[in-house]
Design a protein around this motif. Sequence first.
Motif, PDB file in Angstrom:
ATOM      1  N   VAL A  85      69.363  12.697   8.504  1.00  0.00           N
ATOM      2  CA  VAL A  85      68.297  12.039   9.261  1.00  0.00           C
ATOM      3  C   VAL A  85      68.641  11.991  10.743  1.00  0.00           C
ATOM      4  CG1 VAL A  85      67.127   9.819   9.595  1.00  0.00           C
ATOM      5  CG2 VAL A  85      67.415  10.755   7.293  1.00  0.00           C
ATOM      6  N   ASP A  86      69.906  11.837  11.081  1.00  0.00           N
ATOM      7  CA  ASP A  86      70.312  11.803  12.479  1.00  0.00           C
ATOM      8  C   ASP A  86      70.048  13.126  13.200  1.00  0.00           C
ATOM      9  OD1 ASP A  86      71.142   9.203  12.321  1.00  0.00           O
ATOM     10  OD2 ASP A  86      73.286   9.667  12.173  1.00  0.00           O
ATOM     11  N   ARG A  87      69.892  14.215  12.456  1.00  0.00           N
ATOM     12  CA  ARG A  87      69.639  15.521  13.062  1.00  0.00           C
ATOM     13  C   ARG A  87      68.165  15.748  13.397  1.00  0.00           C
ATOM     14  NH1 ARG A  87      74.149  14.581  12.375  1.00  0.00           N
ATOM     15  NH2 ARG A  87      73.968  14.254  14.575  1.00  0.00           N
ATOM     16  N   VAL A  88      67.289  14.821  12.997  1.00  0.00           N
ATOM     17  CA  VAL A  88      65.836  14.981  13.200  1.00  0.00           C
ATOM     18  C   VAL A  88      65.360  13.878  14.140  1.00  0.00           C
ATOM     19  CG1 VAL A  88      63.577  15.089  12.064  1.00  0.00           C
ATOM     20  CG2 VAL A  88      65.591  16.016  10.916  1.00  0.00           C
ATOM     21  N   PRO A  89      65.281  14.150  15.435  1.00  0.00           N
ATOM     22  CA  PRO A  89      64.935  13.114  16.413  1.00  0.00           C
ATOM     23  C   PRO A  89      63.433  12.852  16.481  1.00  0.00           C
ATOM     24  CG  PRO A  89      65.361  15.177  17.533  1.00  0.00           C
ATOM     25  CD  PRO A  89      65.660  15.420  16.080  1.00  0.00           C
ATOM     26  N   ALA A  90      62.872  12.397  15.379  1.00  0.00           N
ATOM     27  CA  ALA A  90      61.461  12.007  15.346  1.00  0.00           C
ATOM     28  C   ALA A  90      61.324  10.579  15.866  1.00  0.00           C
ATOM     29  CB  ALA A  90      60.922  12.120  13.929  1.00  0.00           C
ATOM     30  N   GLY A  91      60.095  10.172  16.107  1.00  0.00           N
ATOM     31  CA  GLY A  91      59.861   8.820  16.596  1.00  0.00           C
ATOM     32  C   GLY A  91      58.523   8.286  16.135  1.00  0.00           C
ATOM     33  N   PRO A  92      58.178   7.080  16.555  1.00  0.00           N
ATOM     34  CA  PRO A  92      56.881   6.505  16.191  1.00  0.00           C
ATOM     35  C   PRO A  92      55.737   7.442  16.597  1.00  0.00           C
ATOM     36  CG  PRO A  92      58.281   4.847  17.197  1.00  0.00           C
ATOM     37  CD  PRO A  92      58.987   6.163  17.379  1.00  0.00           C
ATOM     38  N   GLY A  93      54.787   7.610  15.698  1.00  0.00           N
ATOM     39  CA  GLY A  93      53.681   8.514  15.949  1.00  0.00           C
ATOM     40  C   GLY A  93      53.902   9.908  15.424  1.00  0.00           C
ATOM     41  N   ASP A  94      55.152  10.268  15.103  1.00  0.00           N
ATOM     42  CA  ASP A  94      55.439  11.587  14.546  1.00  0.00           C
ATOM     43  C   ASP A  94      55.217  11.591  13.041  1.00  0.00           C
ATOM     44  OD1 ASP A  94      56.101  12.752  16.950  1.00  0.00           O
ATOM     45  OD2 ASP A  94      58.242  12.297  16.762  1.00  0.00           O
ATOM     46  N   ARG A  95      54.877  12.766  12.533  1.00  0.00           N
ATOM     47  CA  ARG A  95      54.736  12.977  11.093  1.00  0.00           C
ATOM     48  C   ARG A  95      55.870  13.886  10.635  1.00  0.00           C
ATOM     49  NH1 ARG A  95      49.631  15.670   9.371  1.00  0.00           N
ATOM     50  NH2 ARG A  95      50.191  14.818   7.344  1.00  0.00           N
ATOM     51  N   VAL A  96      56.656  13.423   9.679  1.00  0.00           N
ATOM     52  CA  VAL A  96      57.796  14.189   9.163  1.00  0.00           C
ATOM     53  C   VAL A  96      57.550  14.505   7.692  1.00  0.00           C
ATOM     54  CG1 VAL A  96      60.275  14.167   8.704  1.00  0.00           C
ATOM     55  CG2 VAL A  96      59.383  13.168  10.819  1.00  0.00           C
ATOM     56  N   LEU A  97      57.810  15.748   7.326  1.00  0.00           N
ATOM     57  CA  LEU A  97      57.690  16.192   5.940  1.00  0.00           C
ATOM     58  C   LEU A  97      59.069  16.169   5.299  1.00  0.00           C
ATOM     59  CD1 LEU A  97      55.911  17.438   3.673  1.00  0.00           C
ATOM     60  CD2 LEU A  97      56.526  19.686   4.607  1.00  0.00           C
ATOM     61  N   ASP A  98      59.189  15.480   4.163  1.00  0.00           N
ATOM     62  CA  ASP A  98      60.443  15.411   3.412  1.00  0.00           C
ATOM     63  C   ASP A  98      60.251  16.176   2.108  1.00  0.00           C
ATOM     64  OD1 ASP A  98      63.070  14.577   2.731  1.00  0.00           O
ATOM     65  OD2 ASP A  98      62.234  12.958   1.508  1.00  0.00           O
ATOM     66  N   ALA A 123      48.061  22.353   6.221  1.00  0.00           N
ATOM     67  CA  ALA A 123      47.673  23.342   7.214  1.00  0.00           C
ATOM     68  C   ALA A 123      48.868  23.739   8.073  1.00  0.00           C
ATOM     69  CB  ALA A 123      46.556  22.775   8.095  1.00  0.00           C
ATOM     70  N   ASP A 124      48.740  24.857   8.759  1.00  0.00           N
ATOM     71  CA  ASP A 124      49.770  25.311   9.684  1.00  0.00           C
ATOM     72  C   ASP A 124      50.048  24.231  10.730  1.00  0.00           C
ATOM     73  OD1 ASP A 124      49.475  27.630   8.266  1.00  0.00           O
ATOM     74  OD2 ASP A 124      48.730  28.840   9.943  1.00  0.00           O
ATOM     75  N   ALA A 125      51.324  24.114  11.114  1.00  0.00           N
ATOM     76  CA  ALA A 125      51.742  23.227  12.218  1.00  0.00           C
ATOM     77  C   ALA A 125      51.301  21.785  12.010  1.00  0.00           C
ATOM     78  CB  ALA A 125      51.220  23.767  13.547  1.00  0.00           C
ATOM     79  N   SER A 126      51.373  21.306  10.774  1.00  0.00           N
ATOM     80  CA  SER A 126      50.911  19.953  10.459  1.00  0.00           C
ATOM     81  C   SER A 126      51.936  18.865  10.790  1.00  0.00           C
ATOM     82  CB  SER A 126      50.573  19.846   8.967  1.00  0.00           C
ATOM     83  OG  SER A 126      49.469  20.642   8.629  1.00  0.00           O
ATOM     84  N   PHE A 127      53.235  19.232  10.891  1.00  0.00           N
ATOM     85  CA  PHE A 127      54.279  18.202  10.945  1.00  0.00           C
ATOM     86  C   PHE A 127      55.152  18.346  12.189  1.00  0.00           C
ATOM     87  CE2 PHE A 127      53.070  18.535   6.508  1.00  0.00           C
ATOM     88  CZ  PHE A 127      52.893  17.203   6.175  1.00  0.00           C
ATOM     89  N   ASP A 128      55.646  17.188  12.634  1.00  0.00           N
ATOM     90  CA  ASP A 128      56.493  17.115  13.824  1.00  0.00           C
ATOM     91  C   ASP A 128      57.977  17.157  13.488  1.00  0.00           C
ATOM     92  OD1 ASP A 128      54.210  16.542  15.630  1.00  0.00           O
ATOM     93  OD2 ASP A 128      54.100  14.705  14.436  1.00  0.00           O
ATOM     94  N   GLY A 129      58.328  17.235  12.222  1.00  0.00           N
ATOM     95  CA  GLY A 129      59.715  17.305  11.788  1.00  0.00           C
ATOM     96  C   GLY A 129      59.779  17.595  10.299  1.00  0.00           C
ATOM     97  N   LEU A 130      60.944  18.014   9.847  1.00  0.00           N
ATOM     98  CA  LEU A 130      61.122  18.404   8.442  1.00  0.00           C
ATOM     99  C   LEU A 130      62.519  18.045   7.985  1.00  0.00           C
ATOM    100  CD1 LEU A 130      60.187  20.232   5.919  1.00  0.00           C
ATOM    101  CD2 LEU A 130      61.436  22.062   7.082  1.00  0.00           C
ATOM    102  N   THR A 131      62.614  17.458   6.802  1.00  0.00           N
ATOM    103  CA  THR A 131      63.901  17.304   6.117  1.00  0.00           C
ATOM    104  C   THR A 131      63.784  17.921   4.732  1.00  0.00           C
ATOM    105  OG1 THR A 131      63.250  15.072   5.390  1.00  0.00           O
ATOM    106  CG2 THR A 131      64.664  15.240   7.348  1.00  0.00           C
ATOM    107  N   VAL A 132      64.887  18.476   4.254  1.00  0.00           N
ATOM    108  CA  VAL A 132      64.921  19.153   2.950  1.00  0.00           C
ATOM    109  C   VAL A 132      66.232  18.787   2.272  1.00  0.00           C
ATOM    110  CG1 VAL A 132      64.745  21.356   1.741  1.00  0.00           C
ATOM    111  CG2 VAL A 132      63.694  21.105   3.994  1.00  0.00           C
TER     112      VAL A 132
END
Length: 246
Positions: free
Chosen positions: A47-60, A119-128
């Motif tokens: 999680v520390d490697r994904v510098p998302a913030g409030p308002g961002d959408r992250v896909l896990d 859809a394409d480009a839907s998320f501001d971050g990704l974790t897997v």
Amino acid sequence: MSDRPGFRPPDKPATQGLFAGLAGPAYSRRAALLSLGQEPRWHRFLVDRVPAGPGDRVLDVATGTGAVAERLVLERRCAVTGVDQSLEMLDAARARLADAGLAQRVTLVRAEAERLPFADASFDGLTVTYLLRYVDDPAATLRELARVMRPGAPFASLEFGVPPRALPRALWRLYTGAVLPAAGAVVGGAPWWRAGRFLHRSIPDLYRRHPLPALLELHRAAGLGELRVRRLSFGGAVVIWGRRAG
């Protein structure tokens, strides 16, 4: 790099049945215990490697019981969509997030990583987490993951690893081959024994098919760049992170 002769990727119905037997309120506690306390540390690093913030959408992706999704919301204050192919795991994630008061911050979706319903480009971050051992075509799966990220979005993925140095590797083989299945049987019965045996086989299988340098090339070919790698716990876990190319 092609699969080695005679290799058959894990059968999806079989792995879904395996996870169905593991899902439940005690899953995260047992997983942490059987990883000798290391898995929560791996999740923090991820999680520390994904510098998302409030308002961002992250896909896990491969959200399982929602441990990483929960940490993303608590630490990054972002909105999270968790994807898994197992209904039982999603049910466990739903209960976990409800108990934490985070049910409204995480959307849970049943889907396969190879065919994401976004859809394409839907998320501001990704974790897997722990995904590539279970897919038939890692290259195509990585392309699909990259497709739903906006250009420049950060990502991080966690996989189990095989320690590269001789002594830790010998201890890893002993632990995963004998201790882990036996300890799993003690803490969780037959489903956890089967999971331990499965991990002992499937983890090295991934790296025989796709050694780490080849995995990095698959990431680059999928449009994932600025790659960095860290082995954790003497190589028992591997985190790859970077950004979607612009």
